[in-house]
Design a protein around this motif. Structure first.
Motif, PDB file in Angstrom:
ATOM      1  N   VAL A 239      -5.219  -2.823  -2.049  1.00 34.12           N
ATOM      2  CA  VAL A 239      -4.520  -2.576  -3.312  1.00 34.12           C
ATOM      3  C   VAL A 239      -3.635  -1.346  -3.125  1.00 34.12           C
ATOM      4  CG1 VAL A 239      -6.329  -3.609  -4.732  1.00 34.12           C
ATOM      5  CG2 VAL A 239      -6.392  -1.152  -4.267  1.00 34.12           C
ATOM      6  N   VAL A 240      -2.541  -1.297  -3.885  1.00 28.78           N
ATOM      7  CA  VAL A 240      -1.582  -0.193  -3.780  1.00 28.78           C
ATOM      8  C   VAL A 240      -1.485   0.501  -5.128  1.00 28.78           C
ATOM      9  CG1 VAL A 240       0.789   0.456  -3.242  1.00 28.78           C
ATOM     10  CG2 VAL A 240      -0.295  -1.441  -2.005  1.00 28.78           C
ATOM     11  N   VAL A 241      -1.639   1.812  -5.116  1.00 29.53           N
ATOM     12  CA  VAL A 241      -1.609   2.608  -6.347  1.00 29.53           C
ATOM     13  C   VAL A 241      -0.495   3.646  -6.244  1.00 29.53           C
ATOM     14  CG1 VAL A 241      -2.907   4.130  -7.887  1.00 29.53           C
ATOM     15  CG2 VAL A 241      -4.100   2.311  -6.620  1.00 29.53           C
ATOM     16  N   ASP A 242       0.538   3.480  -7.075  1.00 28.09           N
ATOM     17  CA  ASP A 242       1.678   4.410  -7.067  1.00 28.09           C
ATOM     18  C   ASP A 242       2.389   4.288  -8.405  1.00 28.09           C
ATOM     19  OD1 ASP A 242       4.305   5.667  -6.512  1.00 28.09           O
ATOM     20  OD2 ASP A 242       3.595   5.656  -4.438  1.00 28.09           O
ATOM     21  N   ASP A 243       2.742   5.420  -9.000  1.00 24.91           N
ATOM     22  CA  ASP A 243       3.391   5.376 -10.310  1.00 24.91           C
ATOM     23  C   ASP A 243       4.864   5.011 -10.211  1.00 24.91           C
ATOM     24  OD1 ASP A 243       3.788   7.923  -9.077  1.00 24.91           O
ATOM     25  OD2 ASP A 243       4.583   8.674 -10.974  1.00 24.91           O
ATOM     26  N   GLN A 244       5.418   5.023  -8.987  1.00 23.51           N
ATOM     27  CA  GLN A 244       6.821   4.660  -8.798  1.00 23.51           C
ATOM     28  C   GLN A 244       6.910   3.209  -8.321  1.00 23.51           C
ATOM     29  OE1 GLN A 244       9.401   7.738  -7.003  1.00 23.51           O
ATOM     30  NE2 GLN A 244       7.548   8.968  -6.787  1.00 23.51           N
ATOM     31  N   THR A 245       7.464   2.381  -9.176  1.00 25.75           N
ATOM     32  CA  THR A 245       7.509   0.948  -8.900  1.00 25.75           C
ATOM     33  C   THR A 245       8.206   0.628  -7.590  1.00 25.75           C
ATOM     34  OG1 THR A 245       7.552   0.514 -11.278  1.00 25.75           O
ATOM     35  CG2 THR A 245       8.195  -1.299  -9.826  1.00 25.75           C
ATOM     36  N   LEU A 246       9.294   1.315  -7.304  1.00 26.11           N
ATOM     37  CA  LEU A 246      10.073   1.029  -6.099  1.00 26.11           C
ATOM     38  C   LEU A 246       9.237   1.272  -4.844  1.00 26.11           C
ATOM     39  CD1 LEU A 246      12.869   0.103  -5.185  1.00 26.11           C
ATOM     40  CD2 LEU A 246      13.553   2.501  -5.072  1.00 26.11           C
ATOM     41  N   ILE A 247       8.515   2.391  -4.814  1.00 23.14           N
ATOM     42  CA  ILE A 247       7.669   2.693  -3.659  1.00 23.14           C
ATOM     43  C   ILE A 247       6.534   1.679  -3.573  1.00 23.14           C
ATOM     44  CG2 ILE A 247       6.033   4.355  -2.694  1.00 23.14           C
ATOM     45  CD1 ILE A 247       7.792   6.581  -3.751  1.00 23.14           C
ATOM     46  N   ARG A 248       5.926   1.399  -4.710  1.00 27.57           N
ATOM     47  CA  ARG A 248       4.798   0.454  -4.741  1.00 27.57           C
ATOM     48  C   ARG A 248       5.203  -0.903  -4.179  1.00 27.57           C
ATOM     49  NH1 ARG A 248       3.679   1.014  -9.933  1.00 27.57           N
ATOM     50  NH2 ARG A 248       4.350  -1.051 -10.652  1.00 27.57           N
ATOM     51  N   LYS A 249       6.342  -1.407  -4.668  1.00 23.89           N
ATOM     52  CA  LYS A 249       6.814  -2.720  -4.221  1.00 23.89           C
ATOM     53  C   LYS A 249       7.212  -2.689  -2.746  1.00 23.89           C
ATOM     54  CE  LYS A 249       6.400  -4.753  -8.246  1.00 23.89           C
ATOM     55  NZ  LYS A 249       5.355  -5.779  -8.463  1.00 23.89           N
ATOM     56  N   GLY A 250       7.753  -1.554  -2.298  1.00 33.13           N
ATOM     57  CA  GLY A 250       8.149  -1.436  -0.902  1.00 33.13           C
ATOM     58  C   GLY A 250       6.948  -1.508   0.032  1.00 33.13           C
ATOM     59  N   VAL A 251       5.896  -0.796  -0.330  1.00 33.07           N
ATOM     60  CA  VAL A 251       4.676  -0.822   0.480  1.00 33.07           C
ATOM     61  C   VAL A 251       4.088  -2.232   0.500  1.00 33.07           C
ATOM     62  CG1 VAL A 251       2.285  -0.008   0.630  1.00 33.07           C
ATOM     63  CG2 VAL A 251       4.127   1.612   0.106  1.00 33.07           C
ATOM     64  N   ILE A 252       4.058  -2.869  -0.663  1.00 32.48           N
ATOM     65  CA  ILE A 252       3.501  -4.220  -0.754  1.00 32.48           C
ATOM     66  C   ILE A 252       4.303  -5.195   0.106  1.00 32.48           C
ATOM     67  CG2 ILE A 252       3.183  -6.188  -2.317  1.00 32.48           C
ATOM     68  CD1 ILE A 252       2.408  -4.171  -4.493  1.00 32.48           C
ATOM     69  N   SER A 253       5.618  -5.061   0.099  1.00 32.57           N
ATOM     70  CA  SER A 253       6.454  -5.972   0.892  1.00 32.57           C
ATOM     71  C   SER A 253       6.154  -5.838   2.379  1.00 32.57           C
ATOM     72  CB  SER A 253       7.937  -5.708   0.619  1.00 32.57           C
ATOM     73  OG  SER A 253       8.335  -4.440   1.116  1.00 32.57           O
TER      74      SER A 253
ATOM     75  N   TRP B 214      -3.615  -9.528   6.275  1.00 35.36           N
ATOM     76  CA  TRP B 214      -3.943  -8.686   5.125  1.00 35.36           C
ATOM     77  C   TRP B 214      -3.584  -9.383   3.823  1.00 35.36           C
ATOM     78  CZ3 TRP B 214      -1.056  -4.074   7.711  1.00 35.36           C
ATOM     79  CH2 TRP B 214      -1.839  -3.584   8.771  1.00 35.36           C
ATOM     80  N   GLU B 215      -4.397  -9.124   2.806  1.00 33.39           N
ATOM     81  CA  GLU B 215      -4.171  -9.704   1.482  1.00 33.39           C
ATOM     82  C   GLU B 215      -3.986  -8.577   0.469  1.00 33.39           C
ATOM     83  OE1 GLU B 215      -6.973 -11.682  -1.991  1.00 33.39           O
ATOM     84  OE2 GLU B 215      -7.428 -12.123   0.113  1.00 33.39           O
ATOM     85  N   VAL B 216      -2.895  -8.614  -0.255  1.00 29.30           N
ATOM     86  CA  VAL B 216      -2.671  -7.630  -1.319  1.00 29.30           C
ATOM     87  C   VAL B 216      -3.376  -8.139  -2.576  1.00 29.30           C
ATOM     88  CG1 VAL B 216      -0.981  -6.433  -2.746  1.00 29.30           C
ATOM     89  CG2 VAL B 216      -0.469  -6.882  -0.340  1.00 29.30           C
ATOM     90  N   SER B 217      -4.418  -7.426  -2.976  1.00 30.31           N
ATOM     91  CA  SER B 217      -5.257  -7.879  -4.081  1.00 30.31           C
ATOM     92  C   SER B 217      -4.812  -7.351  -5.441  1.00 30.31           C
ATOM     93  CB  SER B 217      -6.718  -7.478  -3.827  1.00 30.31           C
ATOM     94  OG  SER B 217      -7.185  -8.057  -2.633  1.00 30.31           O
ATOM     95  N   GLY B 218      -3.796  -6.508  -5.461  1.00 29.74           N
ATOM     96  CA  GLY B 218      -3.308  -5.993  -6.731  1.00 29.74           C
ATOM     97  C   GLY B 218      -2.582  -4.675  -6.583  1.00 29.74           C
ATOM     98  N   GLU B 219      -2.010  -4.210  -7.676  1.00 37.28           N
ATOM     99  CA  GLU B 219      -1.288  -2.938  -7.690  1.00 37.28           C
ATOM    100  C   GLU B 219      -1.522  -2.247  -9.017  1.00 37.28           C
ATOM    101  OE1 GLU B 219       3.114  -3.481  -8.441  1.00 37.28           O
ATOM    102  OE2 GLU B 219       2.600  -5.523  -7.791  1.00 37.28           O
ATOM    103  N   ALA B 220      -1.355  -0.929  -9.012  1.00 37.09           N
ATOM    104  CA  ALA B 220      -1.565  -0.148 -10.230  1.00 37.09           C
ATOM    105  C   ALA B 220      -0.618   1.040 -10.239  1.00 37.09           C
ATOM    106  CB  ALA B 220      -3.012   0.331 -10.313  1.00 37.09           C
ATOM    107  N   GLY B 221      -0.261   1.496 -11.449  1.00 34.71           N
ATOM    108  CA  GLY B 221       0.661   2.608 -11.582  1.00 34.71           C
ATOM    109  C   GLY B 221       0.062   3.839 -12.233  1.00 34.71           C
ATOM    110  N   THR B 222      -1.183   3.730 -12.731  1.00 39.23           N
ATOM    111  CA  THR B 222      -1.853   4.860 -13.372  1.00 39.23           C
ATOM    112  C   THR B 222      -3.291   4.951 -12.873  1.00 39.23           C
ATOM    113  OG1 THR B 222      -2.725   3.587 -15.239  1.00 39.23           O
ATOM    114  CG2 THR B 222      -0.489   4.470 -15.462  1.00 39.23           C
ATOM    115  N   LYS B 223      -3.919   6.081 -13.144  1.00 36.08           N
ATOM    116  CA  LYS B 223      -5.311   6.263 -12.727  1.00 36.08           C
ATOM    117  C   LYS B 223      -6.211   5.240 -13.411  1.00 36.08           C
ATOM    118  CE  LYS B 223      -8.147   9.477 -14.300  1.00 36.08           C
ATOM    119  NZ  LYS B 223      -8.817  10.760 -14.574  1.00 36.08           N
TER     120      LYS B 223
END
Length: 210
Positions: A4-18, A26-35
């Motif tokens: 899972v990827v946790v980052d409040d900046q959508t652009l960075i989050r999506k970049g890492v996931i890509s 590897w399987e991306v099981s989800g993402e989050a932007g807040t604690k």
């Protein structure tokens, strides 16, 4: 491995996931932007690894890690950061994180870092290690002090030089974590060193780590 990827900046989050999605294993099981979102995600998705930004809006990714571990989560954690601040790195190390990855890293470096973590080792960005080597006060190498160590304490010191956590030292030397902590304390006292980082530098400077 589920990530899972946790980052409040959508652009960075999506970049890492890509980058992660390009790896079939590897399987991306989800993402989050807040604690709050991150803690729920980790609890529900039960990932093997959470990649968390050090700075999470007005909060800290370290708080996510600390609180997630209170729920008995077996998830591993890697920090993403722009910072090369030694104090930030030490704070992260105190939480026994599994990875410390620069946001300036190339995609292949991110992939390599995760591969290292997946194999059960820790990954620390080379730039932060170089900075620590430059800024850390080098311990005075004194063979007479080193002679005070018992054989087991020397083994523990060698593992510190390799960057092992207390848990990894415990598993590799077949002793309890409490025993490891006692040995580390004795090593620091006998060598007149202030912390584990100085002990690691000492081990490398004296040739204990080859």
């Amino acid at each position: 491995m589920r990530i899972v990827v946790v980052d409040d900046q959508t652009l960075i989050r999506k970049g890492v996931i890509s980058i992660l999605l390009l790896q079939d294993k590897w399987e991306v099981s989800g993402e989050a932007g807040t604690k709050k979102e991150a803690l729920l995600l980790i609890q529900n998705a039960k990932p093997d690894l959470a990649i968390v930004n050090f700075h999470l809006g007005k909060d800290s990714g370290l708080n996510v890690i600390s609180e997630a571990r209170q729920t008995d989560s077996t998830c591993k954690f890697a920090i993403l950061t722009y910072s090369n601040d030694p104090l930030s790195f030490e704070r992260a190390k105190e939480l026994d994180i599994d990875g410390y990855i620069s946001l300036n890293a190339q995609p292949e470096e991110l992939v390599y870092a995760i591969q290292v973590i997946q194999r059960g080792r820790k990954y620390y960005d080379p730039d932060i290690i170089d900075l620590l080597m430059q800024t850390q006060k080098k311990p005075q190498v004194d063979d007479h002090l080193a002679e005070k160590l018992t054989s087991k304490e020397r083994e523990v010191l060698q593992k510190l030089g390799l960057g092992f956590s207390n848990r990894q030292i415990s598993e590799s030397l077949f002793i309890s974590e409490n025993t490891v902590k006692k040995h580390v304390s004795h090593v620091l006292t006998k060598l007149n060193l202030g912390d584990r980082t100085q002990a690691a530098l000492y081990a490398n400077q004296t040739g204990l780590v080859r």
